[in-house]
Motif scaffolding. Structure first.
Motif: not given
Ligand code: SAM
Length: 370
Positions: A136, A162, A166, A172, A174
């Motif tokens: 991330s 996606d 998620r 959540d 992407p």
């Protein structure tokens, strides 16, 4: 759903203060445990926090806003981590993997990488220094990590779709941002890059082929991990494990595979190449084909407890030695003593263990380091 358990921060896992044996010989780089396994690989959890809430690791119902993560004072400092790592390297460790939690959440991690990057094996070689991340923050940090001396990264990614991704990270987040992180790592030269996909039957096994198709033809090695019964909060069930043999069968049918030799002893993944020469995949079968026999890994938890098995229930409190004034020789002697006693082989014994032993509270993966 697992019952909600709120462990007391800092006392959550049993540990004992290691014995410092009198008159121990200095480390030779060749330590063996009771099953004659050497010590080669050290995984260090640098934080117990994560910005994802993957149901198989840190389910949101338990790791919610009331969950007490470790206070900063409990964490090993970079100097403490480096002191301990130095002893491990003297005993034969030549690979260090930073993990967590999400290691890129630990502030100034680049500084720790510089410190560990300066260590040398007894024969004067630099370490194989790597890191496992959810990707991330990788797009932002890849170049700085490389500049600090990190050699390569492993990125966890459970789906290309996606919506599925998620749902699985439950934050959540992407998929496009993780893919950008992987690209940044490639540009920075943090290769060979591995991508780890935990396969959970009925949740993301339909993503096996799309994931393979995406990375096929690139130098990135995609590895499929069996959903494991680590920790005590992920509601693990055997029927959600898709055996690696079935993953290989699906890929073989779609693309054609042939087996490869392991690159070293103690390798966790079984390697396969595409018959058309377009790359490599791996499967990590810790449930259906345990590899305890060659396990040469030790794990250092966020607060400095040494664990000898991913499925351990007890750690050895090295922080107590560090903060109790033990000198480097004593720490080295204590680590040697602990490793020589090691006989763990949980995965091999799993099916033969009584249910009570199987459900005994095990250490959570984000704390011990994945
Ligand atoms: N946050 C980092 C990441 O996502 O890679 C590092 C820590 S994470 C605990 C390390 C690895 O363990 C990840 O690849 C993750 O998917 C895997 N993992 C966590 N729980 C697992 C489980 N129950 N079974 C199999 N793999 C698991």
């Amino acid at each position: 759903m697992a019952d909600k358990v709120i462990p007391l921060a800092d006392h959550r896992y049993a540990s004992s203060v290691p014995v410092i044996p009198a008159g121990a010989a200095p480390a030779t780089g060749e330590l063996a445990d009771r099953l004659d396994r050497p010590l080669r690989d050290l995984r260090i959890s640098v934080t117990d926090r994560c910005n994802f809430r993957c149901g198989y690791c840190m389910p949101k119902e338990i790791f919610d806003k009331h969950y007490e993560f470790l206070p900063h004072s409990s964490l090993l400092s970079f100097e403490e981590i480096t002191r301990v790592a130095t002893s491990f390297v003297a005993h034969g460790v030549h690979k260090i993997r930073l993990t967590g939690g999400e290691p890129l959440l630990r502030k100034n991690l680049e500084r720790l990488i510089e410190m560990l990057g300066a260590l040398r094996t007894p024969t004067g070689e630099p370490l194989d220094l790597t890191l496992t991340t959810n990707g991330s923050l990788l797009a932002r940090k890849a170049q700085a990590l490389k500049d600090a001396g990190l050699q390569r990264v492993t990125v966890s990614l459970d789906a290309l779709d996606d919506a599925v991704f998620r749902r699985m990270n439950d934050a959540d987040f992407p998929v496009a941002d993780v893919l950008r992180g992987i690209e940044a790592a490639e540009r920075a030269g943090l290769g060979p890059i591995k991508v780890n996909m935990v396969v959970r039957r009925g949740t993301n096994d339909h993503e096996i082929l799309p994931m393979a198709r995406h990375f096929k033809g690139s130098p990135i090695v995609l590895r499929f991990i069996e959903f494991m019964d680590v920790g005590a909060t992920n509601g693990w069930r055997m029927d959600e494990v898709l055996p690696s043999a079935q993953v290989v069968a699906r890929l073989d049918e779609a693309f054609g595979l042939q087996p490869m030799d392991p690159s070293c002893t103690g390798e966790t993944a079984e390697r396969w190449r595409y018959r058309d020469g377009s790359g490599e995949i791996g499967v990590i079968s810790s449930v259906t084909q345990a590899f305890c026999r060659d396990c040469n890994r030790a794990r250092l938890s966020t607060e400095g407890k040494l664990f000898l098995c991913l499925f351990a229930t007890q750690g050895h409190d090295l922080r107590a030695l560090l903060r109790g004034g033990a000198d480097d020789e004593s720490i080295q002697a204590a680590i040697g003593h602990i490793w020589r006693q090691r006989a763990d082989r949980y995965s091999e014994l799993r099916s033969a263990l009584p249910a009570s032993a199987q459900s005994e509270r095990r250490v959570e993966m984000h704390y011990i380091g994945g």
